[in-house]
Write an enzyme that holds these catalytic residues in place. Structure first.
Site, short mmCIF file in Angstrom:
data_model
loop_
_atom_site.label_atom_id
_atom_site.label_comp_id
_atom_site.label_asym_id
_atom_site.label_seq_id
_atom_site.Cartn_x
_atom_site.Cartn_y
_atom_site.Cartn_z
N CYS A 127 -59.11 118.72 55.01
CA CYS A 127 -58.43 117.64 54.28
C CYS A 127 -59.25 116.86 51.99
CB CYS A 127 -58.68 115.58 54.44
SG CYS A 127 -58.65 116.28 56.54
O1 KQY Z 1 -57.93 113.30 56.96
C1 KQY Z 1 -56.74 113.57 55.94
N1 KQY Z 1 -55.70 114.26 55.30
C2 KQY Z 1 -57.09 112.02 54.58
C3 KQY Z 1 -58.17 111.37 55.27
C4 KQY Z 1 -57.56 109.55 54.09
C5 KQY Z 1 -58.29 108.83 54.61
C6 KQY Z 1 -57.92 107.94 53.86
N2 KQY Z 1 -59.69 107.06 54.63
#
Ligand code: KQY
Length: 364
Positions: free
Chosen positions: A356
């Site tokens: 992420c």
């Molecule tokens: O897991 C992700 N791709 C992003 C998660 C965002 C979390 C913001 N608190």
């Protein structure tokens, strides 16, 4: 110079290469917001620096930072990691960064999707998100890479491609009410085909239990190479993840990819349930409008949320008994890469993981 085209990658012969194809480098963003990262982001900054350093063994890394964090990030990161100012609301380059596309003849362009913090005013995770929404364009301008502006709310964590005509996503995410509620599934699929230039979209029903992205595919499964997928797994039928993983497995086993292949699926056992500890929850500045962090909440921990880089893979560890098994299994499944693990609990506490926070830029 970076131009913006009215056409689409498909019309121009560009497609999204798989993550396992060669990269020019990796982009990341620096964490700091105190309503998402505990203790003003200090522990997360160390974790992000460790991820960036691990990836930089394999390929160049650029870290985008807000202006007020430039000196701190520059000082915390080794000199071979490039640090550039990119204003942002939070640090999820996978999701707000560009999706790079290539023509297979050396040219690379970028798709700039609409970003609304995983659900906008319906169930998004913070407000505002305007700086994040501008990140993709800034990255492309910095790299002098031409751009397609896609009229679809989408984050990079909601798609995986094999680079040979197949995209995998989840219904839970791309059909969620916070993203493109006006678009029926077949219209969303048409956009994926146009902007990723794929022939076939596989719709896994759901992602990982309690994933605040509403079911990003990159937390439950990923491609290891064409036709070969790794899937987050548990054998514990009482675990809320069990049905989710089983339905993903059954669905994928019933499908073929764009080349007509049956998928080979490797199950990677998830860590034991990882809960937010009281001292971790207390370190977050609670703010109205940001997803609260509550002690005892289960986090969406999965070993699948890793980054494939040139000759390597950087995978998360959690201090869990399953860490060693995940490392060994992924090393066996990726024999041509060096698989390294980096402690990722602090990233998980912010709501995501290594995949992420990274975005690959393919080699031109
Ligand atoms: O897991 C992700 N791709 C992003 C998660 C965002 C979390 C913001 N608190």
């Amino acid at each position: 110079m970076s131009l913006t085209f009215d056409s689409t990658p498909r019309a121009d012969g560009f497609f999204m290469p798989a993550e396992f194809a060669p990269h020019a480098g990796c982009w990341m963003l620096w964490p700091q917001r105190p309503d998402n990262w505990r203790l003003g982001g200090k522990p997360a900054q160390k974790a992000f620096a460790a991820v960036a350093t691990a990836i930089a063994q394999f390929e160049p890394v650029t870290m985008g930072v807000n202006a007020n964090q430039y000196s701190n990030a520059r000082q915390m990161l080794p000199p071979h990691i490039r640090v550039v100012e990119i204003s942002n609301n939070d640090s999820w380059m996978r999701d707000c960064g560009p999706t790079f596309v290539a023509d297979g003849k050396g040219r690379v362009r970028g798709v700039d999707w609409v970003f609304n913090a995983w659900g906008g005013l319906y169930n998004g995770l913070y407000f505002p998100w305007d700086l994040d929404d501008a990140v993709a364009q800034k990255v492309l301008e910095m790299e002098q890479v031409d751009r397609y502006k896609a009229p679809l709310v989408l984050e990079g964590g909601s798609i995986h491609v094999d680079g040979e005509g197949t995209c995998i996503t989840t219904e839970e995410c791309l059909l969620s009410l916070g993203r493109n509620p006006e678009l029926p599934k077949h219209r969303i699929e048409s956009f994926l085909k146009e902007y990723l230039n794929v022939e076939k979209v596989l719709w896994v029903p759901r992602g990982v239990f309690h994933d605040e992205t509403t079911g990003h595919v990159d937390n439950i499964l990923c491609y290891l190479r064409p036709g070969v997928v790794a899937l987050n797994w548990t054998d514990d039928k009482s675990d809320p993840q069990y049905d989710r993983s089983e339905e993903a497995y059954d669905y994928l086993m019933s499908q073929t990819d764009a080349k007509g292949r049956r998928l080979e699926i490797h199950k990677i056992r998830q860590p034991n349930p990882i809960l937010i500890q009281p001292e971790e929850a207390e370190g977050v500045d609670a703010v109205d409008g940001t997803l609260p962090r509550q002690a005892g909440d289960r986090m969406a921990a999965s070993y699948i949320n890793f980054y494939l880089c040139n000759g390597g893979a950087v995978i998360p560890s959690f201090g869990d008994p399953h860490d060693a098994e995940a490392l060994e299994r992924l090393q066996q499944l990726l024999p041509d890469r060096k698989v390294v693990s980096v402690p990722a609990r602090e990233i998980l506490l912010g709501g995501g993981n290594i995949h992420c926070i990274t975005q690959q830029q393919p080699k031109g």
